[in-house]
Design an enzyme around this catalytic site. Structure first.
Site, PDB file in Angstrom:
ATOM      1  N   GLY A 196       0.815  -1.208   0.000  1.00  0.00           N
ATOM      2  CA  GLY A 196       0.000   0.000   0.000  1.00  0.00           C
ATOM      3  C   GLY A 196       0.844   1.252   0.000  1.00  0.00           C
ATOM      4  N   THR A 207      -0.245  -0.909   8.959  1.00  0.00           N
ATOM      5  CA  THR A 207      -1.362  -1.803   8.647  1.00  0.00           C
ATOM      6  C   THR A 207      -0.983  -2.789   7.556  1.00  0.00           C
ATOM      7  OG1 THR A 207      -2.268  -0.228   7.036  1.00  0.00           O
ATOM      8  CG2 THR A 207      -3.113  -0.113   9.290  1.00  0.00           C
ATOM      9  N   GLU A 258      -7.795  -2.591   6.088  1.00  0.00           N
ATOM     10  CA  GLU A 258      -6.491  -2.238   6.657  1.00  0.00           C
ATOM     11  C   GLU A 258      -6.441  -2.752   8.094  1.00  0.00           C
ATOM     12  OE1 GLU A 258      -4.879   1.757   4.838  1.00  0.00           O
ATOM     13  OE2 GLU A 258      -6.882   2.080   5.680  1.00  0.00           O
ATOM     14  N   ILE A 261      -2.140  -4.890  13.651  1.00  0.00           N
ATOM     15  CA  ILE A 261      -1.964  -5.951  14.633  1.00  0.00           C
ATOM     16  C   ILE A 261      -1.243  -5.372  15.844  1.00  0.00           C
ATOM     17  CG2 ILE A 261      -0.940  -8.199  15.092  1.00  0.00           C
ATOM     18  CD1 ILE A 261      -1.153  -8.828  12.134  1.00  0.00           C
ATOM     19  N   PHE A 287     -11.861  13.319   9.491  1.00  0.00           N
ATOM     20  CA  PHE A 287     -11.532  14.176  10.623  1.00  0.00           C
ATOM     21  C   PHE A 287     -10.942  15.499  10.153  1.00  0.00           C
ATOM     22  CE2 PHE A 287     -11.701   9.867  12.128  1.00  0.00           C
ATOM     23  CZ  PHE A 287     -12.358   9.980  13.356  1.00  0.00           C
TER      24      PHE A 287
END
Length: 311
Positions: A196, A207, A258, A261, A287
């Site tokens: 990504g 992610t 996405e 962990i 946001f």
């Protein structure tokens, strides 16, 4: 579990199974009933006959682009392997298969191809050209061909019949626990980790990005998740938080998953994950600033940790 992608040319040890037959989208508790019935039907390896692509996708073509599948083929195979299936016959659904009448399908696929010992289907099962065969048809043809047939009843909880349609509705409304009750397991999205734009790492939340193309989308937003890393040196089970959506802060248009962990520093690129959506936390939102986004991600992560710790 051995996976076979055709009904012809199978070795002798891949024939003669007691099979459950259907599309098994979601592998929910109704499907489990069919599979368990097939397992108990006779002393033979347990097989699953299913189709790829899904017949609905084949017939719709480009006329209906709305994704409806709960599982891709990888996710379905992973779930069936967990259930102790010996053989997965993932048969190509193409013009040849679509053209078989019920008797043709029994003769060419079930008998000549797979040499089935026994077949179990759900009470609402239909097969053959234009869905012209049903469970009663299969019983008659099976008796003539020399294999047994069992019809597993539809099941539910007294309020709703367990079905892929009911599970889609629950997921679309963010009701993950209702979906889990019908599935008998958490709804999972399986697939490879894609490369990504690495924005999450810059925000302090690296992610693992996964495609959701072709799948029915649960409610877009933030989820507490359980993550199984299925391949690579980091193989194992973890907890985390995930965003399913189009990333409105970054003007995204194509949905993806996405996954962050918790307390993890390994490299997961190109590895395969299975991500269980445990609890829907909130809708996705845009946001006023990146700082506001990070503060919300902190709150999301704390909430996910609390939910998963209580399991």
């Amino acid at each position: 579990m051995r996976i076979h992608h055709d009904w012809t040319g199978l070795p002798a040890d891949a024939r003669g199974a007691s099979v459950a037959m259907g599309n098994f989208d979601g592998v929910h508790l109704g499907h489990r009933s069919v599979i368990d019935t097939a397992r108990a039907a006779c002393d033979a390896p347990l097989g699953i006959i299913t189709f790829e692509p899904h017949p609905r996708e084949f017939f719709a073509g480009d006329a209906d682009a709305r994704p409806f599948r709960l599982m891709n083929a990888e996710s379905r195979a992973n779930r069936l392997a967990r259930l102790g299936v010996d053989h997965l016959y993932e048969l190509p659904f193409n013009a040849v298969m679509a053209g078989f009448g019920p008797a043709d399908f029994v003769r060419e696929v079930l008998v000549a191809g797979l040499g089935v010992r026994h077949v179990t289907v759900g009470a609402d099962f239909c097969f053959g050209r234009k869905r012209s065969g049903n469970a009663a048809t299969l019983i008659q043809l099976g008796e003539a061909a020399g294999f047994g047939v069992t019809i597993a009843p539809l099941i539910g909880d007294g309020r709703v019949e367990y079905s892929s349609t009911a599970i889609r509705e629950a997921l679309a409304e963010g009701r993950t626990r209702d979906a889990e009750r019908m599935l008998g397991h958490w709804h999972r999205i399986d697939g490879a980790v894609l490369h990504g734009d690495k924005r999450g790492r810059d925000l302090g939340y690296p992610t693992a990005n996964m495609a959701v193309d072709g799948l029915h989308l649960p409610a877009l937003g933030i989820y507490a998740v359980l993550v199984d890393v299925l391949t690579g040196p980091e193989r194992g089970s973890y907890k985390g938080v995930a965003s399913l959506g189009v990333r409105p802060m970054f003007d995204g248009k194509r949905p993806n998953l996405e996954v962050h962990i918790f307390d993890f520093a390994g490299d997961l690129y190109d590895q395969h994950l299975s991500v269980a959506l445990v609890e829907y936390l909130r809708p996705e939102a845009k946001f006023d600033s990146l700082q506001a986004l990070i503060e919300q991600m902190d709150r999301d992560s704390a909430m996910a940790r609390d939910i998963l710790a209580a399991r």
